[in-house]
Write a protein that holds these residues in place. Sequence first.
Motif, short mmCIF file in Angstrom:
data_model
loop_
_atom_site.label_atom_id
_atom_site.label_comp_id
_atom_site.label_asym_id
_atom_site.label_seq_id
_atom_site.Cartn_x
_atom_site.Cartn_y
_atom_site.Cartn_z
N ASN A 42 -43.81 20.40 26.90
CA ASN A 42 -42.95 20.96 27.95
C ASN A 42 -41.78 21.78 27.43
OD1 ASN A 42 -44.50 19.88 30.14
ND2 ASN A 42 -43.66 17.88 29.58
N LYS A 43 -41.86 22.24 26.20
CA LYS A 43 -40.86 23.15 25.62
C LYS A 43 -41.60 24.43 25.24
CE LYS A 43 -37.41 20.17 25.31
NZ LYS A 43 -36.25 20.21 26.11
N THR A 94 -46.14 27.16 26.61
CA THR A 94 -45.62 25.82 26.81
C THR A 94 -46.79 24.84 26.77
OG1 THR A 94 -43.87 26.69 28.22
CG2 THR A 94 -44.31 24.32 28.36
N LYS A 96 -48.44 21.49 27.54
CA LYS A 96 -48.20 20.58 28.67
C LYS A 96 -48.02 19.12 28.25
CE LYS A 96 -48.93 23.77 31.87
NZ LYS A 96 -47.96 24.80 31.71
N GLU A 97 -48.72 18.71 27.19
CA GLU A 97 -48.64 17.29 26.79
C GLU A 97 -48.86 17.16 25.29
OE1 GLU A 97 -53.05 15.71 27.88
OE2 GLU A 97 -51.77 16.16 29.60
#
Length: 126
Positions: A42-43, A94, A96-97
């Motif tokens: 998420n970065k 980005t 996601k996980e």
Amino acid sequence: MKKLSMLLIILVIAVVGCSKGNEQKSQEVKGEIQVPQTIHANKTVSIEVLVTQGDQKIENADAVQIQVEKEGYINQEMIDAKHEGNGIYSTDYTFKEDGDYTITAHVTIKGDMKMFTKKVTVGEKK
């Protein structure tokens, strides 16, 4: 007949000799995928591809596209990378996980497409 045979042999030798002298060894196009050493979910990070041929940085690729796949999943989405100059093509992404991912750069130059891959881990190694 003997003269004709000798003439043919001389012609074959001449043709083979000339063709070897005119060969140019084409240098392979290479793509090096560059990402930060540490990636967090998420970065947003920048994914860069350095495209070279021999010692020359390629400034005029037809297209550079990035594909990101999480291990165990198939992702057909291609993201166009923007030319930044100095042989660098980049896009922001980005993850996601957390997990292991494969980044594939699809580089097209003069209609010839090459693929380059790099494996990365997002988050902590388990």
